[in-house]
Design an enzyme around this catalytic site. Sequence first.
Site, PDB file in Angstrom:
ATOM      1  N   ASN A  86       6.440  35.567   0.589  1.00  0.00           N
ATOM      2  CA  ASN A  86       7.271  35.063  -0.503  1.00  0.00           C
ATOM      3  C   ASN A  86       8.064  33.821  -0.063  1.00  0.00           C
ATOM      4  O   ASN A  86       7.736  33.206   0.940  1.00  0.00           O
ATOM      5  CB  ASN A  86       8.160  36.170  -1.083  1.00  0.00           C
ATOM      6  CG  ASN A  86       8.372  35.993  -2.584  1.00  0.00           C
ATOM      7  OD1 ASN A  86       8.786  34.938  -3.030  1.00  0.00           O
ATOM      8  ND2 ASN A  86       8.053  37.011  -3.354  1.00  0.00           N
ATOM      9  N   ARG A  87       9.103  33.507  -0.817  1.00  0.00           N
ATOM     10  CA  ARG A  87       9.739  32.200  -0.643  1.00  0.00           C
ATOM     11  C   ARG A  87      10.973  32.216   0.257  1.00  0.00           C
ATOM     12  O   ARG A  87      11.724  33.195   0.257  1.00  0.00           O
ATOM     13  CB  ARG A  87      10.143  31.635  -2.014  1.00  0.00           C
ATOM     14  CG  ARG A  87       8.933  31.283  -2.856  1.00  0.00           C
ATOM     15  CD  ARG A  87       9.299  30.833  -4.267  1.00  0.00           C
ATOM     16  NE  ARG A  87       8.093  30.460  -4.992  1.00  0.00           N
ATOM     17  CZ  ARG A  87       7.229  31.342  -5.529  1.00  0.00           C
ATOM     18  NH1 ARG A  87       7.472  32.646  -5.455  1.00  0.00           N
ATOM     19  NH2 ARG A  87       6.145  30.924  -6.131  1.00  0.00           N
ATOM     20  N   HIS A 112       4.966  32.053   1.447  1.00  0.00           N
ATOM     21  CA  HIS A 112       3.962  32.838   2.174  1.00  0.00           C
ATOM     22  C   HIS A 112       3.680  32.319   3.595  1.00  0.00           C
ATOM     23  O   HIS A 112       2.535  32.162   3.998  1.00  0.00           O
ATOM     24  CB  HIS A 112       2.673  32.928   1.345  1.00  0.00           C
ATOM     25  CG  HIS A 112       2.838  33.675   0.051  1.00  0.00           C
ATOM     26  ND1 HIS A 112       3.735  34.706  -0.098  1.00  0.00           N
ATOM     27  CD2 HIS A 112       2.224  33.535  -1.162  1.00  0.00           C
ATOM     28  CE1 HIS A 112       3.668  35.176  -1.335  1.00  0.00           C
ATOM     29  NE2 HIS A 112       2.769  34.491  -2.008  1.00  0.00           N
ATOM     30  N   HIS A 186      -1.472  40.708  -0.250  1.00  0.00           N
ATOM     31  CA  HIS A 186      -1.401  40.017  -1.533  1.00  0.00           C
ATOM     32  C   HIS A 186      -2.598  40.348  -2.436  1.00  0.00           C
ATOM     33  O   HIS A 186      -3.119  39.474  -3.140  1.00  0.00           O
ATOM     34  CB  HIS A 186      -1.290  38.512  -1.286  1.00  0.00           C
ATOM     35  CG  HIS A 186      -0.630  37.741  -2.377  1.00  0.00           C
ATOM     36  ND1 HIS A 186      -1.054  37.780  -3.695  1.00  0.00           N
ATOM     37  CD2 HIS A 186       0.441  36.917  -2.357  1.00  0.00           C
ATOM     38  CE1 HIS A 186      -0.273  36.985  -4.413  1.00  0.00           C
ATOM     39  NE2 HIS A 186       0.638  36.463  -3.644  1.00  0.00           N
ATOM     40  N   GLU A 323       3.242  43.143  -4.489  1.00  0.00           N
ATOM     41  CA  GLU A 323       3.421  42.772  -3.084  1.00  0.00           C
ATOM     42  C   GLU A 323       4.660  43.480  -2.560  1.00  0.00           C
ATOM     43  O   GLU A 323       5.783  43.095  -2.885  1.00  0.00           O
ATOM     44  CB  GLU A 323       3.569  41.249  -2.970  1.00  0.00           C
ATOM     45  CG  GLU A 323       2.411  40.470  -3.571  1.00  0.00           C
ATOM     46  CD  GLU A 323       2.836  39.090  -4.102  1.00  0.00           C
ATOM     47  OE1 GLU A 323       3.377  38.292  -3.332  1.00  0.00           O
ATOM     48  OE2 GLU A 323       2.627  38.825  -5.298  1.00  0.00           O
TER      49      GLU A 323
HETATM   50  C1  GLA Z   1       3.329  35.181  -5.114  1.00  0.00           C
HETATM   51  C2  GLA Z   1       4.317  34.235  -5.657  1.00  0.00           C
HETATM   52  C3  GLA Z   1       3.710  33.531  -6.822  1.00  0.00           C
HETATM   53  C4  GLA Z   1       2.441  32.828  -6.423  1.00  0.00           C
HETATM   54  C5  GLA Z   1       1.495  33.812  -5.820  1.00  0.00           C
HETATM   55  C6  GLA Z   1       0.263  33.124  -5.290  1.00  0.00           C
HETATM   56  O1  GLA Z   1       3.133  36.230  -5.957  1.00  0.00           O
HETATM   57  O2  GLA Z   1       5.514  34.841  -6.013  1.00  0.00           O
HETATM   58  O3  GLA Z   1       4.637  32.614  -7.337  1.00  0.00           O
HETATM   59  O4  GLA Z   1       2.723  31.849  -5.480  1.00  0.00           O
HETATM   60  O5  GLA Z   1       2.121  34.508  -4.776  1.00  0.00           O
HETATM   61  O6  GLA Z   1      -0.302  32.241  -6.191  1.00  0.00           O
END
Ligand code: GLA
Length: 359
Positions: A86-87, A112, A186, A323
Amino acid sequence: MPVQAATRIDRKPYGKTASGEAVELFTLSRAGAPTVEITNWGGYLVSIVAPDRAGKAADVTLGYADLAGYLADTSYFGCLVGRYANRIGKAAFSLDGKRYALSANNGPNTLHGGPTGFCHRLWAAKVVSGKDGDALELSYVSRDGEEGYPGTLTATVVCSLREDGSLMLDYKATSDAPTVVNLTNHAYFNLAGEGEGTILDHVLQLESDSFTPVDATLIPTGELQPVAGTPFDFRKPTPIGARIDAADEQIRRGGGYDHNFVVRGTPGELRMAARVVDEKSGRVLEVLTTEPGVQFYTGNFLDGKVKGKSGKPYVKRGAFCLETQHYPDSPNQPGFPSVVLRPGQVYRHTTVYRLSVAK
Ligand code: GLA
């Protein structure tokens, strides 16, 4: 337990990476369980083949026909994500007073694990034997400074089929210096079969009373927002599509669902996080986890351009992801459960995917 009831793993060559390293494909099979394929390139879960109500088998995960597809993948179709799933906001964080710069690969943020995260690495693979028969052990050593993260991190994921037919992923990690870690898989699911249209009529139940609302770049604001009275309330089984286009700021920011839900109960204990039913096929997926959260993502970025393993287009909302994870941007959120791993400590995470057929 009779020997023939245990899991068996077959391995075969799956091609080579761009730099010529040999990649393998592992097939996990067990009586009464779905057949699962996993490759040690990125730890991708290549397929999960499970019967429907009538006993007809279908592959319920999105992916590619061959290794070339996975080598070029930008959708994370079933890979093992790390060092930080994630971010991370503004592609940076501080730990013990030191600032670490990461590479931004999602607007201003890191997503990721960065441009060359664990999904884009070759994992070492070993078939090990345990009480359920064969299990696949994948491991990856991420060097100090890789993608900007401090400390040499050793990650191990054991993939096994349990007696009840469920697929278990057991994650472990250690580091030689303080670092942050958040690992997940994922997988994209469509319980009608990969490429079989959208998942809007799948019925979802989430064991979550709150979620972490996000800003315009999908970074959590730090609040926990109750799901009550919002399109995020899946406490009772509800079709995924029922409110996916609701006039709601959070839905708009995600382009649908792309949010982290707080899993009820105690992190560290394996407990139910989500249950999804496809009434047409009768297939049911249950996700259990020890993690504090789960990202529910509805394939909002899919656009039909990728033709999947059997040539069918993967359309917008043609799959859902669950996830299991620590909350996004935790390294910058002192109020969220900690993702710091120090030397001598062991990161542990267990997630179970249980497929069955509704009665
Ligand atoms: C995660 C992110 C999404 C996207 C997917 C991959 O779920 O939260 O925003 O980036 O991965 O496309």
